[in-house]
Design an enzyme around this catalytic site. Structure first.
Site, short mmCIF file in Angstrom:
data_model
loop_
_atom_site.label_atom_id
_atom_site.label_comp_id
_atom_site.label_asym_id
_atom_site.label_seq_id
_atom_site.Cartn_x
_atom_site.Cartn_y
_atom_site.Cartn_z
N ARG A 263 0.93 -1.11 0.03
CA ARG A 263 -0.28 0.12 -0.19
C ARG A 263 0.87 1.12 0.08
NH1 ARG A 263 -4.50 0.16 4.61
NH2 ARG A 263 -3.00 0.60 5.70
N LYS B 283 -2.69 6.27 1.32
CA LYS B 283 -2.45 6.89 2.58
C LYS B 283 -1.74 8.18 2.74
CE LYS B 283 -2.75 4.66 6.97
NZ LYS B 283 -4.06 4.46 7.10
N GLU C 75 -16.33 6.30 4.03
CA GLU C 75 -15.70 5.85 4.86
C GLU C 75 -15.75 7.02 6.05
OE1 GLU C 75 -11.49 4.82 5.11
OE2 GLU C 75 -11.11 5.87 2.98
C1 LIG Z 1 -5.42 3.69 7.66
C2 LIG Z 1 -6.63 4.11 6.82
C3 LIG Z 1 -7.64 3.16 7.35
C4 LIG Z 1 -7.43 1.68 7.99
O1 LIG Z 1 -6.56 0.85 7.28
P1 LIG Z 1 -6.04 -0.48 8.22
O2 LIG Z 1 -5.09 -0.94 7.31
O3 LIG Z 1 -6.91 -1.17 8.71
O4 LIG Z 1 -5.30 0.11 9.43
C5 LIG Z 1 -8.97 3.28 6.96
N1 LIG Z 1 -9.24 4.49 6.28
C6 LIG Z 1 -8.29 5.57 6.07
C7 LIG Z 1 -8.60 6.63 5.54
C8 LIG Z 1 -7.18 5.13 6.60
O5 LIG Z 1 -5.91 6.25 6.43
#
Ligand SMILES: *Cc1c(COP(=O)(O)O)cnc(C)c1O
Length: 341
Positions: free
Chosen positions: A82, A184, A220
């Site tokens: 990722r 991210k 989300e």
């Molecule tokens: C990091 C993140 C998540 C959760 O991801 P995980 O890999 O399960 O920790 C969900 N939404 C956003 C916007 C994020 O930055």
């Protein structure tokens, strides 16, 4: 190994400086060999790309002590992948995925005294990140970068017991249809701060963001993906190319199918149908799943039958199974657990 004298149970989610962090610098088109350092500070130009044009991305994962006393991490290869995707989208050099996984292991080993003991509920949180580090004033990608991983012990997420959350349907958008919502990037968080502070001021725990184009589909929250459970016990999660692909959520979908024998589906989910679901949860590394009790859509309340005092039945099963896998109480699918010590 002697553990640090820390009150594990009462740790919050905050930065505690640990002994070692990993650093690698990218210059003249290549990453250096990397090293562990005790220096928790970074000295770079005031004009560095990260400061001027927010050229930065990050990851988050945890190291756990398992029931039989091993130290492990959970699917770090997916964090590596990722982060490579994030880097490409932000015109940053990819830190090689195998080196990412090795560097995570190095940081955990070097800070093993900070990995909370089994049963404390606390964990060692790892924060890999990358920044554009050379001066950039015209708008363009930096040519030098720093990749770093630090570790900080964090306390149990559900300290005073589980408290289902109350969400607000946000008027702000988190991610544009062809934007950066699926990577991210720090910038996704910078622009969500006003929305979360506003939601908190109004008494809500989190924002439910909708798709920016039509404001009809569930995306989300600021930092966690949704899962819903239908009344006939099917697990569903929103599908969209502007959602960050949560590793927890992807793992929970496998747990639902392979361990609990439930149907699990990723599909578009409209705000309109949310009132018909039996359970709702937010998934991410920090909490695994936080149950949602109520969602407020401009004065209209959606209250889930699971209520405001406990996790729903399926949510709880998903939570117990995934945390069981992470803590070594339940056999993991092949490749999910990386043993470090
Ligand atoms: C990091 C993140 C998540 C959760 O991801 P995980 O890999 O399960 O920790 C969900 N939404 C956003 C916007 C994020 O930055």
């Amino acid at each position: 190994m002697e553990k640090k004298n820390i009150d594990w149970q009462n740790l919050g989610f905050g930065y505690v400086k640990t002994d070692y962090r990993y650093v690698s610098d990218f210059k003249d088109g290549a990453w250096d060999e990397g090293r562990l350092t005790e220096d928790a500070t970074i000295a770079i130009s005031e004009c560095a790309g990260v400061f001027q044009y927010a050229q930065t991305c990050f990851e988050g994962l945890k190291a756990y002590t398992t029931e039989d006393g091993k130290i492990v991490t959970f699917r770090p290869d997916l964090n590596a992948q990722r982060m490579a995707d994030s880097a490409r989208r932000l015109e940053m050099p990819v830190f090689p995925e195998d080196r990412f996984v090795e560097a995570v292991a190095e940081v955990v080993k070097a800070n093993a005294a900070y990995v909370p003991p089994y049963g404390s509920g606390a964990t060692l949180y790892l924060r890999p990140f990358m920044i554009g580090s050379n001066p950039v004033i015209g708008v363009k990608p930096a040519t030098e970068y720093q990749f770093r991983i630090f570790a900080t012990p964090v306390g149990p997420y559900f300290k005073g017991g589980v408290k289902p959350l109350t969400l607000k349907v946000a008027d702000f958008d988190r991610a544009a249809p062809n934007g950066t919502g699926n990577v991210k990037a720090g910038l996704n968080y910078a622009m969500s701060l006003h929305a979360i502070v506003t939601a908190h001021d109004e008494g809500y725990d989190e924002n439910m963001y909708l798709d920016a184009k039509t404001h009809t589909k569930v995306e989300e929250t600021g930092g966690a993906n949704f899962i819903f459970v239908t009344k006939d016990k099917k697990v569903v999660t929103p599908k969209s190319n502007s959602i960050l692909p949560s590793i927890t959520r992807r793992s929970l979908m496998v747990v639902a199918k392979e361990y609990l024998g439930l149907e699990a589906e990723e599909r578009e989910i409209t705000l309109e149908e949310v009132k018909d679901f039996a359970e709702c949860g937010l998934c991410g590394t920090a909490a695994v799943i936080s149950p949602v009790g109520k969602i407020v859509d401009h004065g209209k309340e959606i209250c889930f039958p699971s209520g405001m005092s406990e996790m729903g039945e399926i949510t709880k099963k998903l939570y117990d199974t995934l945390t069981g896998i992470q803590m070594g109480r339940i056999e993991a699918p092949k490749g999910w657990i990386k043993e470090i010590l």
